[in-house]
Design a protein around this motif. Sequence first.
Motif, mmCIF file in Angstrom:
data_model
loop_
_atom_site.group_PDB
_atom_site.id
_atom_site.type_symbol
_atom_site.label_atom_id
_atom_site.label_comp_id
_atom_site.label_asym_id
_atom_site.label_seq_id
_atom_site.Cartn_x
_atom_site.Cartn_y
_atom_site.Cartn_z
ATOM 1 N N ALA A 1 0.837 -1.206 0.000
ATOM 2 C CA ALA A 1 0.000 0.000 0.000
ATOM 3 C C ALA A 1 0.868 1.251 0.000
ATOM 4 C CB ALA A 1 -0.933 -0.005 1.206
ATOM 5 N N LEU A 2 1.938 1.242 0.766
ATOM 6 C CA LEU A 2 2.872 2.365 0.787
ATOM 7 C C LEU A 2 3.501 2.565 -0.590
ATOM 8 C CD1 LEU A 2 4.478 4.496 2.458
ATOM 9 C CD2 LEU A 2 6.153 2.700 2.856
ATOM 10 N N ALA A 3 3.863 1.472 -1.252
ATOM 11 C CA ALA A 3 4.466 1.569 -2.590
ATOM 12 C C ALA A 3 3.476 2.152 -3.592
ATOM 13 C CB ALA A 3 4.943 0.192 -3.043
ATOM 14 N N ILE A 4 2.224 1.747 -3.524
ATOM 15 C CA ILE A 4 1.199 2.299 -4.428
ATOM 16 C C ILE A 4 1.064 3.797 -4.204
ATOM 17 C CG2 ILE A 4 -1.288 2.328 -4.913
ATOM 18 C CD1 ILE A 4 -1.253 -0.727 -4.379
ATOM 19 N N ASP A 5 0.960 4.204 -2.954
ATOM 20 C CA ASP A 5 0.836 5.633 -2.648
ATOM 21 C C ASP A 5 2.070 6.403 -3.116
ATOM 22 O OD1 ASP A 5 -1.664 5.286 -1.505
ATOM 23 O OD2 ASP A 5 -0.851 5.010 0.510
ATOM 24 N N TRP A 6 3.247 5.797 -2.941
ATOM 25 C CA TRP A 6 4.490 6.463 -3.342
ATOM 26 C C TRP A 6 4.543 6.621 -4.861
ATOM 27 C CZ3 TRP A 6 7.590 8.940 -0.136
ATOM 28 C CH2 TRP A 6 8.784 9.429 -0.636
ATOM 29 N N PHE A 7 4.147 5.584 -5.621
ATOM 30 C CA PHE A 7 4.146 5.684 -7.081
ATOM 31 C C PHE A 7 3.124 6.709 -7.570
ATOM 32 C CE2 PHE A 7 6.122 1.331 -7.107
ATOM 33 C CZ PHE A 7 7.338 1.755 -7.609
ATOM 34 N N LEU A 8 1.982 6.793 -6.909
ATOM 35 C CA LEU A 8 1.006 7.837 -7.252
ATOM 36 C C LEU A 8 1.607 9.226 -7.033
ATOM 37 C CD1 LEU A 8 -2.312 6.430 -5.760
ATOM 38 C CD2 LEU A 8 -1.799 6.798 -8.171
ATOM 39 N N ALA A 9 2.265 9.410 -5.910
ATOM 40 C CA ALA A 9 2.891 10.700 -5.612
ATOM 41 C C ALA A 9 3.988 11.018 -6.613
ATOM 42 C CB ALA A 9 3.459 10.695 -4.191
ATOM 43 N N TYR A 10 4.762 10.001 -6.988
ATOM 44 C CA TYR A 10 5.822 10.215 -7.961
ATOM 45 C C TYR A 10 5.241 10.616 -9.312
ATOM 46 C CZ TYR A 10 10.242 9.694 -10.397
ATOM 47 O OH TYR A 10 11.368 9.943 -11.134
ATOM 48 N N GLY A 11 4.155 9.980 -9.730
ATOM 49 C CA GLY A 11 3.507 10.323 -10.995
ATOM 50 C C GLY A 11 2.984 11.749 -11.005
ATOM 51 N N ILE A 12 2.357 12.160 -9.913
ATOM 52 C CA ILE A 12 1.838 13.529 -9.819
ATOM 53 C C ILE A 12 2.993 14.527 -9.805
ATOM 54 C CG2 ILE A 12 0.602 15.140 -8.322
ATOM 55 C CD1 ILE A 12 -1.168 12.723 -7.500
ATOM 56 N N ALA A 13 4.040 14.227 -9.054
ATOM 57 C CA ALA A 13 5.195 15.124 -9.008
ATOM 58 C C ALA A 13 5.873 15.225 -10.368
ATOM 59 C CB ALA A 13 6.196 14.642 -7.956
ATOM 60 N N ALA A 14 5.926 14.118 -11.105
ATOM 61 C CA ALA A 14 6.536 14.130 -12.429
ATOM 62 C C ALA A 14 5.733 14.989 -13.400
ATOM 63 C CB ALA A 14 6.665 12.705 -12.961
ATOM 64 N N MET A 15 4.412 15.017 -13.216
ATOM 65 C CA MET A 15 3.576 15.864 -14.080
ATOM 66 C C MET A 15 3.710 17.338 -13.723
ATOM 67 S SD MET A 15 0.045 13.772 -14.747
ATOM 68 C CE MET A 15 -0.308 13.317 -13.067
ATOM 69 N N LEU A 16 3.995 17.630 -12.456
ATOM 70 C CA LEU A 16 4.057 19.018 -12.001
ATOM 71 C C LEU A 16 5.446 19.632 -12.095
ATOM 72 C CD1 LEU A 16 1.763 18.783 -8.854
ATOM 73 C CD2 LEU A 16 1.151 19.608 -11.134
ATOM 74 N N THR A 17 6.481 18.821 -12.071
ATOM 75 C CA THR A 17 7.851 19.335 -12.112
ATOM 76 C C THR A 17 8.638 18.603 -13.197
ATOM 77 O OG1 THR A 17 8.658 17.737 -10.496
ATOM 78 C CG2 THR A 17 7.856 19.828 -9.626
ATOM 79 N N ALA A 18 9.766 19.137 -13.542
ATOM 80 C CA ALA A 18 10.635 18.484 -14.510
ATOM 81 C C ALA A 18 11.341 17.299 -13.850
ATOM 82 C CB ALA A 18 11.666 19.479 -15.025
ATOM 83 N N LEU A 19 11.560 16.232 -14.618
ATOM 84 C CA LEU A 19 12.191 15.038 -14.053
ATOM 85 C C LEU A 19 13.645 15.270 -13.656
ATOM 86 C CD1 LEU A 19 10.722 12.221 -16.302
ATOM 87 C CD2 LEU A 19 10.129 12.780 -13.944
ATOM 88 N N ASP A 20 14.284 16.286 -14.246
ATOM 89 C CA ASP A 20 15.666 16.571 -13.873
ATOM 90 C C ASP A 20 15.768 17.647 -12.786
ATOM 91 O OD1 ASP A 20 14.824 18.636 -15.445
ATOM 92 O OD2 ASP A 20 16.638 18.748 -16.677
ATOM 93 N N ASP A 21 14.617 18.008 -12.203
ATOM 94 C CA ASP A 21 14.596 18.999 -11.129
ATOM 95 C C ASP A 21 15.279 18.407 -9.888
ATOM 96 O OD1 ASP A 21 14.069 21.007 -9.318
ATOM 97 O OD2 ASP A 21 11.889 20.809 -9.408
ATOM 98 N N PRO A 22 16.250 19.115 -9.306
ATOM 99 C CA PRO A 22 16.933 18.562 -8.121
ATOM 100 C C PRO A 22 16.021 18.448 -6.898
ATOM 101 C CG PRO A 22 17.704 20.781 -8.588
ATOM 102 C CD PRO A 22 16.815 20.392 -9.717
ATOM 103 N N ASN A 23 14.886 19.107 -6.908
ATOM 104 C CA ASN A 23 13.952 19.047 -5.779
ATOM 105 C C ASN A 23 12.818 18.051 -6.011
ATOM 106 O OD1 ASN A 23 15.320 21.018 -4.250
ATOM 107 N ND2 ASN A 23 14.364 22.625 -5.473
ATOM 108 N N LEU A 24 12.947 17.197 -7.014
ATOM 109 C CA LEU A 24 11.885 16.233 -7.320
ATOM 110 C C LEU A 24 11.599 15.325 -6.128
ATOM 111 C CD1 LEU A 24 9.917 15.008 -9.381
ATOM 112 C CD2 LEU A 24 11.769 13.481 -10.073
ATOM 113 N N GLY A 25 12.640 14.871 -5.443
ATOM 114 C CA GLY A 25 12.445 13.996 -4.283
ATOM 115 C C GLY A 25 11.626 14.651 -3.185
#
Length: 150
Positions: free
Chosen positions: A44-68
Amino acid sequence: MARWIESWLPGAAAEVGGPYPGDWLGLPASGVSSVAGLGRRVAALAIDWFLAYGIAAMLTALDDPNLGWSVLGIWYLLTAVPVAVFGASAGMTALGIRVASLDSSAVIGVPRALLRTAMIALVLPALARDEDGRGWHDRATRTVVVRSRA
């Protein structure tokens, strides 16, 4: 008979007829409202984390140093808000588990959900588990993760 070292290791097999995870909390041994296993919780944690990563990838550039940090912030919101209001995040709902309060509350509420999620983000409190399968984050907020369907 179990070896002496198994008596204090988390996840060690209980003796036949001995206490099971959730026994001290008055929860059933299996089925709905029994303590959710570590595998479901991590998935469940992994699913939530992948959802967050997908949303963050849509909102920021993948090479952004603050992506994490963006992923962490979005994950925090995607976890804390639904757990406070509904008792489960998207990943928890997908896997049939929810966060239950040890008192008679229907949901854990905002302050406890915020504290619980912040402690999960620190990782170590979630890994140190007791005989009922609860991490420090659950003990601090008086909660337990249970199965919501069989």
